[in-house]
Structure formats: structure tokens, C-alpha cells
Design a protein around this motif. Structure first.
Motif, PDB file in Angstrom:
ATOM      1  N   MET A  55      39.267  37.839  41.442  1.00  0.00           N
ATOM      2  CA  MET A  55      40.680  37.830  41.823  1.00  0.00           C
ATOM      3  C   MET A  55      40.875  38.568  43.144  1.00  0.00           C
ATOM      4  SD  MET A  55      42.916  38.359  38.326  1.00  0.00           S
ATOM      5  CE  MET A  55      41.830  39.599  37.620  1.00  0.00           C
ATOM      6  N   THR A  56      41.820  38.082  43.911  1.00  0.00           N
ATOM      7  CA  THR A  56      42.181  38.718  45.174  1.00  0.00           C
ATOM      8  C   THR A  56      43.699  38.824  45.264  1.00  0.00           C
ATOM      9  OG1 THR A  56      42.220  36.574  46.296  1.00  0.00           O
ATOM     10  CG2 THR A  56      40.146  37.826  46.361  1.00  0.00           C
ATOM     11  N   ILE A  57      44.160  39.647  46.188  1.00  0.00           N
ATOM     12  CA  ILE A  57      45.592  39.801  46.408  1.00  0.00           C
ATOM     13  C   ILE A  57      46.099  38.627  47.246  1.00  0.00           C
ATOM     14  CG2 ILE A  57      47.383  41.246  47.414  1.00  0.00           C
ATOM     15  CD1 ILE A  57      45.567  43.639  47.032  1.00  0.00           C
ATOM     16  N   ILE A  58      47.222  38.052  46.829  1.00  0.00           N
ATOM     17  CA  ILE A  58      47.839  36.958  47.565  1.00  0.00           C
ATOM     18  C   ILE A  58      49.288  37.345  47.887  1.00  0.00           C
ATOM     19  CG2 ILE A  58      46.336  35.267  46.439  1.00  0.00           C
ATOM     20  CD1 ILE A  58      48.724  34.451  44.708  1.00  0.00           C
ATOM     21  N   PRO A  59      49.988  36.572  48.740  1.00  0.00           N
ATOM     22  CA  PRO A  59      51.375  36.913  49.091  1.00  0.00           C
ATOM     23  C   PRO A  59      52.296  37.128  47.895  1.00  0.00           C
ATOM     24  CG  PRO A  59      50.549  35.248  50.594  1.00  0.00           C
ATOM     25  CD  PRO A  59      49.468  35.451  49.553  1.00  0.00           C
ATOM     26  N   ALA A  60      52.072  36.387  46.807  1.00  0.00           N
ATOM     27  CA  ALA A  60      52.917  36.569  45.620  1.00  0.00           C
ATOM     28  C   ALA A  60      52.801  37.983  45.067  1.00  0.00           C
ATOM     29  CB  ALA A  60      52.528  35.550  44.546  1.00  0.00           C
ATOM     30  N   ASP A  61      51.611  38.570  45.153  1.00  0.00           N
ATOM     31  CA  ASP A  61      51.418  39.939  44.684  1.00  0.00           C
ATOM     32  C   ASP A  61      52.201  40.925  45.544  1.00  0.00           C
ATOM     33  OD1 ASP A  61      49.564  39.272  42.602  1.00  0.00           O
ATOM     34  OD2 ASP A  61      48.034  38.982  44.143  1.00  0.00           O
ATOM     35  N   PHE A  99      50.763  34.611  34.747  1.00  0.00           N
ATOM     36  CA  PHE A  99      50.610  33.370  33.991  1.00  0.00           C
ATOM     37  C   PHE A  99      50.444  32.170  34.916  1.00  0.00           C
ATOM     38  CE2 PHE A  99      52.582  29.600  32.054  1.00  0.00           C
ATOM     39  CZ  PHE A  99      51.763  29.449  30.946  1.00  0.00           C
ATOM     40  N   VAL A 100      51.296  32.068  35.934  1.00  0.00           N
ATOM     41  CA  VAL A 100      51.245  30.934  36.855  1.00  0.00           C
ATOM     42  C   VAL A 100      49.911  30.875  37.578  1.00  0.00           C
ATOM     43  CG1 VAL A 100      52.223  29.993  38.994  1.00  0.00           C
ATOM     44  CG2 VAL A 100      53.740  30.787  37.158  1.00  0.00           C
ATOM     45  N   LEU A 101      49.368  32.033  37.928  1.00  0.00           N
ATOM     46  CA  LEU A 101      48.102  32.076  38.650  1.00  0.00           C
ATOM     47  C   LEU A 101      46.898  31.973  37.724  1.00  0.00           C
ATOM     48  CD1 LEU A 101      48.975  34.860  41.273  1.00  0.00           C
ATOM     49  CD2 LEU A 101      48.870  32.387  41.633  1.00  0.00           C
ATOM     50  N   GLY A 102      47.134  31.947  36.432  1.00  0.00           N
ATOM     51  CA  GLY A 102      46.051  31.785  35.468  1.00  0.00           C
ATOM     52  C   GLY A 102      45.045  32.917  35.471  1.00  0.00           C
ATOM     53  N   ARG A 103      45.530  34.134  35.644  1.00  0.00           N
ATOM     54  CA  ARG A 103      44.634  35.283  35.744  1.00  0.00           C
ATOM     55  C   ARG A 103      44.225  35.811  34.369  1.00  0.00           C
ATOM     56  NH1 ARG A 103      47.882  38.383  40.637  1.00  0.00           N
ATOM     57  NH2 ARG A 103      46.674  37.476  42.369  1.00  0.00           N
ATOM     58  N   TRP A 119      44.116  38.249  31.535  1.00  0.00           N
ATOM     59  CA  TRP A 119      45.083  39.244  31.077  1.00  0.00           C
ATOM     60  C   TRP A 119      44.454  40.619  30.901  1.00  0.00           C
ATOM     61  CZ3 TRP A 119      50.056  38.203  31.413  1.00  0.00           C
ATOM     62  CH2 TRP A 119      50.458  36.864  31.442  1.00  0.00           C
ATOM     63  N   SER A 120      43.162  40.666  30.682  1.00  0.00           N
ATOM     64  CA  SER A 120      42.516  41.966  30.523  1.00  0.00           C
ATOM     65  C   SER A 120      42.580  42.782  31.805  1.00  0.00           C
ATOM     66  CB  SER A 120      41.060  41.785  30.091  1.00  0.00           C
ATOM     67  OG  SER A 120      40.295  41.155  31.107  1.00  0.00           O
ATOM     68  N   ALA A 121      42.637  42.104  32.965  1.00  0.00           N
ATOM     69  CA  ALA A 121      42.731  42.820  34.240  1.00  0.00           C
ATOM     70  C   ALA A 121      44.071  43.523  34.390  1.00  0.00           C
ATOM     71  CB  ALA A 121      42.513  41.852  35.407  1.00  0.00           C
ATOM     72  N   LEU A 122      45.068  43.076  33.613  1.00  0.00           N
ATOM     73  CA  LEU A 122      46.390  43.688  33.651  1.00  0.00           C
ATOM     74  C   LEU A 122      46.526  44.798  32.613  1.00  0.00           C
ATOM     75  CD1 LEU A 122      49.094  43.285  35.217  1.00  0.00           C
ATOM     76  CD2 LEU A 122      49.823  41.767  33.371  1.00  0.00           C
ATOM     77  N   GLY A 123      45.456  45.022  31.860  1.00  0.00           N
ATOM     78  CA  GLY A 123      45.471  46.095  30.873  1.00  0.00           C
ATOM     79  C   GLY A 123      45.661  45.638  29.446  1.00  0.00           C
ATOM     80  N   PHE A 124      45.751  44.308  29.233  1.00  0.00           N
ATOM     81  CA  PHE A 124      45.902  43.791  27.871  1.00  0.00           C
ATOM     82  C   PHE A 124      44.522  43.643  27.238  1.00  0.00           C
ATOM     83  CE2 PHE A 124      49.852  42.443  29.907  1.00  0.00           C
ATOM     84  CZ  PHE A 124      50.785  42.859  28.964  1.00  0.00           C
ATOM     85  N   ARG A 125      43.986  44.752  26.805  1.00  0.00           N
ATOM     86  CA  ARG A 125      42.666  44.777  26.175  1.00  0.00           C
ATOM     87  C   ARG A 125      42.560  46.051  25.339  1.00  0.00           C
ATOM     88  NH1 ARG A 125      39.478  45.590  31.903  1.00  0.00           N
ATOM     89  NH2 ARG A 125      40.525  47.493  32.551  1.00  0.00           N
ATOM     90  N   ASP A 126      41.586  46.076  24.476  1.00  0.00           N
ATOM     91  CA  ASP A 126      41.363  47.261  23.660  1.00  0.00           C
ATOM     92  C   ASP A 126      40.922  48.422  24.547  1.00  0.00           C
ATOM     93  OD1 ASP A 126      41.955  45.860  21.349  1.00  0.00           O
ATOM     94  OD2 ASP A 126      39.866  45.267  21.024  1.00  0.00           O
ATOM     95  N   PRO A 127      41.283  49.641  24.182  1.00  0.00           N
ATOM     96  CA  PRO A 127      40.829  50.801  24.968  1.00  0.00           C
ATOM     97  C   PRO A 127      39.307  50.866  25.029  1.00  0.00           C
ATOM     98  CG  PRO A 127      42.565  51.435  23.438  1.00  0.00           C
ATOM     99  CD  PRO A 127      42.161  50.032  23.068  1.00  0.00           C
ATOM    100  N   ASN A 128      38.809  51.263  26.171  1.00  0.00           N
ATOM    101  CA  ASN A 128      37.369  51.454  26.341  1.00  0.00           C
ATOM    102  C   ASN A 128      36.982  52.791  25.727  1.00  0.00           C
ATOM    103  OD1 ASN A 128      34.733  51.578  27.144  1.00  0.00           O
ATOM    104  ND2 ASN A 128      35.177  51.856  29.327  1.00  0.00           N
ATOM    105  N   LEU A 129      36.305  52.744  24.584  1.00  0.00           N
ATOM    106  CA  LEU A 129      35.987  53.972  23.866  1.00  0.00           C
ATOM    107  C   LEU A 129      34.838  54.748  24.504  1.00  0.00           C
ATOM    108  CD1 LEU A 129      36.289  52.702  20.182  1.00  0.00           C
ATOM    109  CD2 LEU A 129      38.024  53.765  21.636  1.00  0.00           C
ATOM    110  N   ALA A 130      34.181  54.130  25.450  1.00  0.00           N
ATOM    111  CA  ALA A 130      33.122  54.831  26.174  1.00  0.00           C
ATOM    112  C   ALA A 130      33.697  55.450  27.440  1.00  0.00           C
ATOM    113  CB  ALA A 130      31.994  53.846  26.511  1.00  0.00           C
ATOM    114  N   GLY A 131      32.861  56.003  28.261  1.00  0.00           N
ATOM    115  CA  GLY A 131      33.301  56.527  29.550  1.00  0.00           C
ATOM    116  C   GLY A 131      34.268  57.684  29.431  1.00  0.00           C
ATOM    117  N   HIS A 132      35.465  57.482  29.973  1.00  0.00           N
ATOM    118  CA  HIS A 132      36.436  58.578  30.088  1.00  0.00           C
ATOM    119  C   HIS A 132      37.496  58.551  28.994  1.00  0.00           C
ATOM    120  CE1 HIS A 132      34.744  59.421  34.035  1.00  0.00           C
ATOM    121  NE2 HIS A 132      34.894  58.151  34.357  1.00  0.00           N
TER     122      HIS A 132
END
Length: 240
Positions: free
Chosen positions: A1-7, A64-68, A70-83
Motif C-alpha cells: 500500500m502507498t499513500i494516494i491523494p485520497a489519503d 473499502f473503496v480502495l480494497g485495502r 483491514w488489518s493495516a487499519l488496526g482491525f486485528r487481534d493484539p500482537n501478544l509478542a513484542g511490546h
């Protein structure tokens, strides 16, 4: 994914339009409130909730329109590893502090004078009746969901393309604080600090789950503390 004018358009909406709209809408509310003889705060809460819907929709519709993913927007389970432990510790510390503050304000009148003074010009926007308090709880939910999707999910995702993580957390906190500029300098700075804390939680967990929960609870407890304080003050005045 990259930034576009809509962003950039969505970012401009969040960073420029939202603060300006909030500022002028709050001023209009204060003018109406000063001459109203009925409860207009509940209606203002409802209108603000509708605007929260617009904020969330601006991000979700673009995604939704860009078909991205959803996990990149934070809609995912918390990462229990790392921080994750760092994020959990920060969230727990903030919540414990808020709960203790709320409990102290609920059972004792100590600190009421300081709180009433601190509320200042924001007082007309704080709940004072049971009905206003109920709508305030609904407002806390809409703010927590919409603002986390926008400022932690979207803004942090976008800024990560052009700056390191510490700058991402700082800049999104400033943008989030400015969205609450209608609260005055104290409210703006306080909101920015909260945004930085929640931004750290989001960075540490990689998920919007804890940030949304944290945001909703912080707002709900803050409004509840104001409600308890004003209710107690009203009882004092009635007994005077």
C-alpha cells in the motif's frame, strides 16, 4: 500500500476541517445554551455522535473503496509478542488512575472546588442531569470507536510512511489534540497527552482493540466524574 491523494484528503479533513468545525460548533452551542430554557446538551451530544459517524465513515469508506487490508487499519487481534506487555502496562496504569480518581470523586466531595474551577468554559458541555449523563455515555462510545479508527488507525498508518515511529506518535497526538481545540489550551494539551498515551498502546499492541476500550472508558469516567461533581454541587446549593 502507498499513500494516494485520497489519503491526503482524509488527513486534511481530520487535521483541518474537524478542529475548525468543532470550534465554531461549540461557540454556536454556547450561544444557544446561554438563552435556552430547556435541555439542549443532550441534543448536542446526539449531533456530536452523528459527526463521529462522519469521521469514521471518511476513513472506512476510503479503505473499502480502495480494497485495502483491514488489518493495516488496526482491525486485528493484539500482537501478544513484542511490546504487548508495554502497551498493557500503560493501559492498566491509565485506567487504574482514572478509576481511583472517579471513585474518589464519587464518594467524596473533596476536590469538587478544584474540578469545578478546572472545567471552566467547558462546563456547559458537561452532563448535569441523569438524561445528559446517559447520552454522555453513548457519546463516550461513539468517540472511542470513531476517533481511534481515525487518529490511531488511519493517521498513524499514514504518518508511518514519512516519519519514524516516535514522530508518528507525537504528530498524531498533536492532530488529535487540535481536534479538541474548542476545549481551550488546557483541554487541547490534555487531549494531546492522552492521544500520545493511547498511541503508544496502539503501537505496542498493533490492534485497535485496547485503544478503543481505553478511550471509551476514559471518556465515560471523565464525564461521570463531572456529573457526580455537578450533582453534588446542586445539592449543596439546594440545601444552602
Amino acid at each position: 500500500m502507498t499513500i494516494i491523494p485520497a489519503d491526503w484528503a482524509v488527513f486534511a479533513f481530520l487535521a483541518v476541517f474537524v478542529p475548525v468545525w468543532g470550534w465554531f460548533d461549540h461557540r454556536a452551542f454556547l450561544r444557544r445554551e446561554s438563552v435556552a430554557d430547556t435541555d439542549i446538551l443532550s441534543a448536542e451530544y446526539m449531533k456530536t455522535m452523528a459527526f463521529h459517524g462522519v469521521i469514521a465513515a471518511s476513513v472506512l469508506a476510503t479503505w473499502f473503496v480502495l480494497g485495502r487490508d483491514w488489518s493495516a487499519l488496526g482491525f486485528r487481534d493484539p500482537n501478544l509478542a513484542g511490546h504487548f506487555r508495554i502497551g498493557s502496562f500503560i493501559a492498566a496504569a491509565l485506567l487504574i488512575g482514572m478509576v481511583l480518581n472517579l471513585l474518589g470523586g464519587r464518594v467524596s466531595g473533596r476536590g469538587d472546588a478544584a474540578r469545578l474551577k478546572a472545567y471552566g468554559k467547558l462546563a456547559p458541555f458537561l452532563p448535569k442531569t441523569p438524561r445528559q449523563h446517559r447520552w454522555g455515555m453513548a457519546l463516550s462510545l461513539s468517540a472511542g470507536v470513531a476517533e481511534e479508527i481515525a487518529y490511531r488507525g488511519f493517521v498513524m498508518w499514514m504518518l508511518a510512511f514519512v516519519m519514524p515511529v516516535y514522530a508518528v506518535i507525537a504528530v498524531q497526538a498533536v492532530v488529535f489534540g487540535m481536534a479538541h481545540a474548542y476545549q481551550g489550551w488546557g483541554g487541547t494539551v490534555g487531549t494531546a497527552i492522552l492521544g500520545a498515551v493511547i498511541g503508544l498502546v496502539y503501537w505496542a499492541t498493533g490492534s485497535l482493540f485496547l485503544p478503543i476500550l481505553l478511550h471509551v472508558l476514559v471518556d465515560a469516567m471523565s464525564l461521570s466524574l463531572a456529573y457526580f461533581t455537578y450533582r453534588r454541587q446542586a445539592r449543596r446549593e439546594a440545601g444552602a
